[in-house]
Design a protein around this motif. Structure first.
Motif, PDB file in Angstrom:
ATOM      1  N   ARG A 244       0.835  -1.196   0.000  1.00  0.00           N
ATOM      2  CA  ARG A 244       0.000   0.000   0.000  1.00  0.00           C
ATOM      3  C   ARG A 244       0.874   1.252   0.000  1.00  0.00           C
ATOM      4  O   ARG A 244       0.591   2.217  -0.728  1.00  0.00           O
ATOM      5  N   GLY A 245       1.947   1.213   0.790  1.00  0.00           N
ATOM      6  CA  GLY A 245       2.845   2.371   0.837  1.00  0.00           C
ATOM      7  C   GLY A 245       3.463   2.643  -0.514  1.00  0.00           C
ATOM      8  O   GLY A 245       3.502   3.784  -0.989  1.00  0.00           O
ATOM      9  N   VAL A 246       3.932   1.580  -1.181  1.00  0.00           N
ATOM     10  CA  VAL A 246       4.581   1.736  -2.477  1.00  0.00           C
ATOM     11  C   VAL A 246       3.622   2.368  -3.472  1.00  0.00           C
ATOM     12  O   VAL A 246       3.976   3.315  -4.186  1.00  0.00           O
ATOM     13  N   VAL A 247       2.382   1.892  -3.509  1.00  0.00           N
ATOM     14  CA  VAL A 247       1.445   2.419  -4.501  1.00  0.00           C
ATOM     15  C   VAL A 247       1.121   3.881  -4.204  1.00  0.00           C
ATOM     16  O   VAL A 247       1.016   4.717  -5.114  1.00  0.00           O
ATOM     17  N   LEU A 248       1.032   4.247  -2.935  1.00  0.00           N
ATOM     18  CA  LEU A 248       0.735   5.639  -2.585  1.00  0.00           C
ATOM     19  C   LEU A 248       1.914   6.539  -2.959  1.00  0.00           C
ATOM     20  O   LEU A 248       1.730   7.665  -3.430  1.00  0.00           O
ATOM     21  N   VAL A 249       3.148   6.023  -2.787  1.00  0.00           N
ATOM     22  CA  VAL A 249       4.327   6.819  -3.121  1.00  0.00           C
ATOM     23  C   VAL A 249       4.399   7.041  -4.624  1.00  0.00           C
ATOM     24  O   VAL A 249       4.501   8.177  -5.097  1.00  0.00           O
ATOM     25  N   PHE A 250       4.274   5.955  -5.419  1.00  0.00           N
ATOM     26  CA  PHE A 250       4.537   6.162  -6.848  1.00  0.00           C
ATOM     27  C   PHE A 250       3.369   6.823  -7.577  1.00  0.00           C
ATOM     28  O   PHE A 250       3.559   7.408  -8.636  1.00  0.00           O
ATOM     29  N   THR A 251       2.182   6.804  -7.001  1.00  0.00           N
ATOM     30  CA  THR A 251       1.076   7.529  -7.640  1.00  0.00           C
ATOM     31  C   THR A 251       0.897   8.902  -7.003  1.00  0.00           C
ATOM     32  O   THR A 251       0.054   9.681  -7.454  1.00  0.00           O
ATOM     33  N   ASP A 252       1.669   9.184  -5.972  1.00  0.00           N
ATOM     34  CA  ASP A 252       1.474  10.411  -5.218  1.00  0.00           C
ATOM     35  C   ASP A 252       0.041  10.495  -4.697  1.00  0.00           C
ATOM     36  O   ASP A 252      -0.531  11.572  -4.566  1.00  0.00           O
ATOM     37  N   ALA A 253      -0.542   9.347  -4.429  1.00  0.00           N
ATOM     38  CA  ALA A 253      -1.896   9.241  -3.881  1.00  0.00           C
ATOM     39  C   ALA A 253      -2.969   9.836  -4.782  1.00  0.00           C
ATOM     40  O   ALA A 253      -4.059  10.157  -4.327  1.00  0.00           O
TER      41      ALA A 253
END
Lengths: 532, 344
Positions: free
Chosen positions: B157-166
């Protein structure tokens, strides 16, 4: 010392009395009309084979289970169907077969668990220590620091702590259930001496053991059970070794073992230079076609570990295993199975069965690759295999689809046996094949083992029950401290010789650099005498 | 090692001779024979279906059933992956996060003009890798599955939030959205996919060596190892499959909404576990089946859908689903106890 001393031993009067006790587990009658009288100041032995109902009777005495029928009186007063706490209050204390100590807690906490000295829920460490020291003093463990965790103690010391714990409840009756299984010879005799002291202090002792010598050494009277039934209760002096066995078994033991008319052929399993981590030395042995090799030794001598190492269940640090000349990759049971090895493990429930799964799935699991094509299991062939092998073993079950957990011990063992027969293994290892198995199934299992060897398999048997090893095997390896201490041919091996080799003191012959083959007569190649 | 001693009796007394005969030959194939442990869930599902049809005119309409199918498919596919892990006595808490990560990976690739097939494969690969990491840590490092997958839940979840900038990734190509929103023979594509996954896994579990090994490992890994079962390979495989199916769910989720949403799949792991348990799976392993898990997923979906139609407060629905889990487990324990009483 305790209030117990005030009561004088009184010949003939029973302190604890059980009359006509019955107990059934579902359709299985574990006890059927058993009588037992324990007198003050005596050591009373309980004898019987596995499954005779000894443990069930102990559980009735301690209130661990409710009996179905029968009278239970202590000191002449009926005490109904007691809970464990009520039985303890009535003066019944038991030193359990499997130690009931909690390994991660300290000795003092273990001693007083359930009644830790406390003030309004806050524990009082100093009082705890004081009481613990007092309890330890009663078993001469004054040197032991009460804050030591139990896991750091040797089996013999844990046993004494366990006894101290039970004595702390001031019992009048002390039940010892297989107390010496984890003890060495010296520790055993020390324990027997301690038990005599407790008896002389006025306690009533009930002693349960598989070791007849211990019973003869310590028992005043003995009660014999067979198949859950009361057989006889008499002074120990009325029996000798053979008549006691005869009473326990109800027939001659010799007939249990299959008559050997096997031809011993080429080597099937060759183990060379096998070295396990933590053992200083290597092991070599060979099993030939048609041969039954017995492995004897005391508990903890590394018998089961040797089988596990050869089978790949435990890692090895050096050595090679060959089956029919082909090298087996070490450390992988899967490779071992494919090479034609099979291991019937000692502990059915934790190392053998898949309890939730069906009898069918349990039987075919080691054989699935052969029953499958393109990873799909052929159900027809699977059922054929299961019918064939379980049918031959005369397994009684309503359906092959019922879970393995629903079977009795003997039938569970047959399922495991069928599992390995189905793999058409070349060499089969049997680790305690008749543990917890009733006499009927026992002789069937012996028969199968004999037949397998006659068909040309190599068979290895590990058992703590010496007559079984001597009765079945052609050749016996005796193990001590993880190494082979000697080899005997079964024809001229006696229990004394095996025990002599197995006991500490004699020099193992398979030390590093020693000859790979044992001396013909199996005697240690040198060193000091075994009895020092 | 603790020396184990033989229990002295009940197992060793003579068996009842009544149980001698095996009944074979011709007999009527019953519902329970086909579905076994899964039967309970399927019966509940049928009752629920019938009840809803009576209670609401709108329930049994093409539009609503299509809607229901789309709702159930994604989380049903995850539940099937979860089931494999649960059968080995493990648990996979990371499926919701992996769904989000895989879905956004595919969306990001599409956004940068990568062809659809390659973008989907990229998303699936990410899910499989997450599962592989879980599996290796469980099988080789011997870490508890709960902890391993809890870690992966946070990491993915952290990785996806980082690379999409949420932030949401869109627009995505129309033809990609059609994958999840189209129909085949009048049935939504999503339902076909769900059906295919269920049938495939049911077949694998019942008829293949791998399926047998999954149950064996769940029953007793040490016994299985000593019977020659490749325990570690099986463990790694179930986590990879779970990760892969979570990624399939992620790609479908992205396709259905036409956008990569970083928070997609939050909480799905618990729904997936609930579906397995309601469908008769035991968290102690070795018990359960694919049809049961599918039925469990459908039960939860029908309850939600029916609740909406009947305008039941959705908070009450949560209570009902919670109760259903308790009832399912209670019933299972109760049955187990009866069987134990009979057998011994």
């Amino acid at each position: 010392m305790t209030a117990v001393q005030a009561v004088r031993p009184d010949d003939g009067a029973a302190f604890v009395s059980l009359q006509g006790i019955t107990k059934a587990y579902g359709p299985i009658q574990a006890l059927g009309g058993v009588d037992l009288e324990l007198r003050l100041g005596e050591v009373h032995c309980l004898a019987g084979e596995n499954g005779a109902g000894k443990s069930t009777l102990i559980k009735v005495l301690t209130g661990a289970i409710r009996r179905d029928a029968g009278e239970y009186t202590v000191g002449g007063t009926p005490i109904g169907n007691p809970t464990p706490a009520e039985a303890r209050a009535a003066g019944i204390g038991v030193v359990y077969q499997e130690l009931s100590l909690l390994p991660d807690l300290s000795v003092e906490e273990n001693l007083l668990m359930g009644r830790l000295p406390a003030h309004r829920g806050i524990t009082r460490p100093r009082e705890l220590r004081r009481q613990a020291r007092q309890m330890l003093a009663r078993v001469d463990l004054r040197e032991l620091d009460p804050s030591t965790p139990v896991s750091a103690l040797s089996p013999a010391v844990s046993q004494l702590v366990e006894i101290a714990k039970v004595l702390g409840q001031d019992p009048r009756v002390l039940i010892f259930d297989e107390p010496t299984t984890a003890l060495s010879e010296n520790e055993t005799s020390a324990l027997l001496t301690r038990i005599r002291q407790l008896r002389d202090a006025g306690h009533t002792i009930m002693y349960v053991s598989h070791h007849l010598e211990e019973m003869f050494a310590i028992g005043d009277r003995v009660t014999v059970l067979r198949d859950g039934k009361f057989v006889k209760s008499a002074p120990m002096g009325e029996f000798d070794h053979d008549s006691l066995i005869g009473t326990m078994v109800g027939r001659k033991i010799e007939s249990l073992y299959p008559a050997g008319k096997r031809t011993i052929g080429e080597p099937r399993l060759v183990v060379r230079g096998l070295r396990r981590s933590g053992v200083d030395g290597t092991i070599d042995f060979t099993v030939r076609s048609g041969e039954i090799l017995g492995i004897a030794g005391l508990l903890g001598s590394g018998r089961s570990e040797l089988l596990q190492a050869v089978f790949g269940g435990d890692p090895i640090t050096a050595g090679e295993v060959r089956v029919d000349g082909k090298k087996v990759r070490p450390g992988s049971p899967r490779q071992a199975v494919q090479a034609g090895l099979g291991l019937l493990t000692e502990d059915r429930k934790t190392l053998g069965l898949l309890l939730e799964l069906s009898i069918r799935a349990n039987t075919s699991i080691a054989n699935l690759p052969q029953l499958a094509r393109f990873f799909m299991v052929n159900r027809g062939r699977e059922n054929g295999i299961v019918d064939k092998y379980l049918g031959n073993l005369r397994l009684r079950a309503a359906s092959w689809e019922q879970p393995a957990s629903s079977l009795s011990g003997g039938n569970q063992q047959k399922v495991l046996l069928a599992r390995w027969l189905a793999t058409e293994a070349k060499v089969l290892f049997f680790d305690e094949p008749t543990k917890g198995v009733d006499v009927g199934a026992k002789s069937e299992i012996y028969q199968v083992i004999g037949d397998l060897a006659a068909e040309g398999l190599g068979v290895v048997i590990v058992s703590s029950y010496l007559p079984e090893v001597l009765g079945l095997a052609d050749r016996v390896l005796v193990m001590r401290e993880g190494l082979i201490a000697g080899e005997l041919s079964a024809a001229d091996a006696t229990e004394q010789e095996v025990l002599h080799l197995a006991s500490p003191g004699a020099t193992p012959i398979s030390r590093v650099g020693a000859l790979p083959t044992p001396e013909p007569d199996g005697k240690p190649t040198g060193g000091h005498d075994a009895t020092e | 090692m603790q020396p184990s001693k033989q229990a002295d009796e009940p197992t060793t007394a003579p068996e009842s001779s009544a149980a001698g005969a095996r009944h074979r030959g011709v007999r009527v194939l019953t519902f329970g024979d086909v579905f076994g442990r899964d039967a309970g869930g399927i019966i509940v599902l049928l009752i629920l279906f019938g009840g809803m049809t009576l209670l609401s005119d709108q329930f049994l309409t093409g539009a609503n059933l299509g809607n229901l199918a789309r709702q159930v498919a994604i989380f049903g596919i995850i539940a099937i992956g979860q089931l494999l892990v649960i059968l080995t006595a493990g648990i996979d808490l990371s499926v919701g996060s992996v769904l989000g990560l895989a879905g956004c990976t595919t969306a990001e690739l599409l956004f940068h003009g990568v062809p659809i097939a390659a973008a989907i494969l990229g998303g699936l690969a990410v899910g499989a890798v997450c599962g592989l990491v879980n599996g290796l840590l469980v099988a080789y490092a011997k870490l508890p599955p709960f902890i391993v997958t809890l870690g992966m839940l946070g990491i993915a979840r952290g990785v996806v939030l980082v690379f999409t900038d949420a932030s949401t990734i869109q627009p995505l190509p129309e033809s990609f959205s059609n994958i999840a929103n189209g129909t085949l023979l009048g049935v939504p594509n999503l339902l076909w996919l769900f059906l295919a996954v269920v049938l495939l896994v049911a077949f694998v579990l019942r008829r293949t060596t791998f399926g047998r090994y999954v149950y064996a490992v769940g029953s007793n890994p040490e016994s299985a190892r000593l019977a020659g079962v490749p325990v570690r390979t099986v463990l790694v495989s179930v986590y990879v499959i779970s990760g892969l199916l979570a990624a399939v769910g992620g790609v479908l989720f992205t396709a259905r909404l036409g956008a990569g949403i970083p928070t997609a799949g939050t909480g799905y792991e618990l729904n997936a576990i609930a579906a397995c348990v309601i469908g008769g799976a035991s968290l102690f392993g070795a018990k359960g089946g694919a049809f049961g898990a599918a039925a469990g997923a459908l039960i939860v979906a029908v309850l939600n859908n029916g609740g909406n139609l009947l305008a039941v407060n959705s908070f009450y629905l949560q209570i009902i689903i919670g109760l259903l889990i308790l009832v399912a487990v209670f019933f299972d324990q109760f049955q187990g106890r009866i069987a134990a009483g009979r057998g011994r």
